[in-house]
Motif scaffolding. Structure first.
Motif, short mmCIF file in Angstrom:
data_model
loop_
_atom_site.label_atom_id
_atom_site.label_comp_id
_atom_site.label_asym_id
_atom_site.label_seq_id
_atom_site.Cartn_x
_atom_site.Cartn_y
_atom_site.Cartn_z
N ASP A 195 -2.37 3.25 10.57
CA ASP A 195 -2.57 2.03 9.78
C ASP A 195 -4.04 1.62 9.75
OD1 ASP A 195 0.44 0.55 11.19
OD2 ASP A 195 0.20 1.95 9.53
N TRP A 215 -3.04 -6.02 -3.37
CA TRP A 215 -3.48 -5.49 -2.09
C TRP A 215 -3.65 -3.98 -2.23
CZ3 TRP A 215 -5.00 -8.09 2.19
CH2 TRP A 215 -4.58 -9.42 2.35
N TYR A 216 -4.76 -3.48 -1.67
CA TYR A 216 -5.04 -2.06 -1.64
C TYR A 216 -5.40 -1.66 -0.21
CZ TYR A 216 -5.61 -2.31 -6.75
OH TYR A 216 -5.41 -2.50 -8.10
N GLN A 217 -5.16 -0.40 0.12
CA GLN A 217 -5.51 0.15 1.43
C GLN A 217 -6.55 1.25 1.21
OE1 GLN A 217 -2.85 3.07 3.30
NE2 GLN A 217 -2.75 1.76 5.11
N GLN A 218 -7.66 1.18 1.95
CA GLN A 218 -8.71 2.19 1.81
C GLN A 218 -8.93 2.86 3.15
OE1 GLN A 218 -12.56 0.79 0.43
NE2 GLN A 218 -13.17 2.84 -0.23
N PHE A 245 5.39 -2.85 6.62
CA PHE A 245 4.43 -3.59 5.81
C PHE A 245 5.18 -4.62 4.97
CE2 PHE A 245 0.32 -1.27 6.03
CZ PHE A 245 0.72 -0.25 6.87
N ALA A 287 -7.51 1.21 8.65
CA ALA A 287 -8.06 1.30 7.30
C ALA A 287 -8.73 -0.02 6.96
CB ALA A 287 -6.95 1.58 6.28
N LEU A 299 -1.14 -1.05 -2.86
CA LEU A 299 -0.02 -1.37 -1.98
C LEU A 299 1.02 -2.22 -2.71
CD1 LEU A 299 -1.84 -2.28 1.37
CD2 LEU A 299 -0.63 -0.16 0.80
N PRO A 305 -9.57 3.41 -2.60
CA PRO A 305 -8.48 2.46 -2.36
C PRO A 305 -7.18 2.94 -2.98
CG PRO A 305 -10.48 1.33 -3.08
CD PRO A 305 -10.72 2.78 -3.28
N TYR A 344 -8.36 -3.04 4.37
CA TYR A 344 -7.37 -3.61 3.46
C TYR A 344 -8.09 -4.55 2.50
CZ TYR A 344 -3.95 -1.37 6.33
OH TYR A 344 -3.21 -0.41 6.97
N THR A 375 2.05 -2.01 14.68
CA THR A 375 0.99 -1.19 14.11
C THR A 375 0.90 0.19 14.76
OG1 THR A 375 -0.57 -2.26 15.62
CG2 THR A 375 -0.46 -3.12 13.37
#
Lengths: 116, 113
Positions: free
Chosen positions: A86, A34-37, A65, A88, A46, A43, A90, A82
């Motif tokens: 947060d 999992w990545y958050q951009q 999270f 973004a 996570l 990115p 995902y 949330t």
């Protein structure tokens, strides 16, 4: 064959709500990421699973999270209470796995989360 | 610690002219380096990868990159831009056994007719 799929594609939440984001990896892929951009950024990692084991969760920004992959296939990223920060996209990625060499990560289209 | 720096946030070229997207890396170990492309509303796609074999790497759609250890660089090039190349490009670093990818901030390539 099918690639990595994610649902929902778009999610709008009110601040304080809990959300759950789903990732279906490519069949047979052992590793899942999992990545958050954030907007205008690259990115950021996570967390990472090998089968059902969560081997690295160093990128999770807070204890709100939580990610799971109970049967080593589908994964869910949950965000509790949330906050606006947060918001973004995902991204989920999967790969064949193995630590002896690099295996290409295949990315899904992402879930765009907007927290109002 | 590993990181990549993409030196340009935006690059504008005319169709048919060369493309150069610049990337410098920092890594405590022998790195593996990649370029990914992201078209609007589509997933990230791997363009090419360097994993300690040949230093000149050829990828899809006519792109290539050269690993230069002395300059800690991994610039992406293409001899002739096409309108369909307009997208966001990310330089990425990792190393063998270190599963997570570390992305740069991205370079938006604009291609004009």
């Amino acid at each position: 064959g099918a690639g990595v799929s994610q649902s929902p594609r778009y999610k709008v939440a009110k601040r304080g709500q809990d959300v759950a984001l789903r990732c279906d990896p490519i069949s047979g892929h052992v590793s899942l990421f999992w990545y958050q951009q954030a907007l205008g950024q690259g990115p950021e990692f996570l967390t990472y699973f090998q089968n059902e084991a969560q081997l690295d969760k160093s990128g999770l920004p807070s204890d709100r999270f939580f990610a799971e992959r109970p049967e080593g296939s589908v994964s869910t990223l949950k965000i509790q209470r949330t906050q606006q920060e947060d918001s973004a996209v995902y991204l989920c990625a999967s790969s064949l796995g193995g630590v002896s060499s690099y295996n290409e990560q295949f990315f899904g289209p992402g879930t765009r989360l907007t927290v109002l | 610690a590993q990181s990549v720096t993409q030196l340009d946030s935006h690059v504008s070229v005319s169709e048919g002219t060369p493309v150069l997207l610049r990337c410098n890396y920092s890594s405590s170990y022998s790195p593996s380096l990649f370029w990914y492309v992201q078209h609007p509303n589509k997933g990230l796609q791997l363009l090419l990868k360097y994993t300690s074999a040949a230093t000149l790497v050829k990828g899809i759609n006519g792109f290539e990159a050269e690993f230069k250890k002395s300059e800690t660089s991994f610039h992406l090039t293409k001899p002739s831009a096409h309108m369909s190349d307009a997208a966001e490009y990310f330089c990425v670093v990792t190393f063998v056994g270190f599963q997570k990818l570390v992305f740069g901030t991205g370079t938006r390539l604009l291609v004009s007719p």
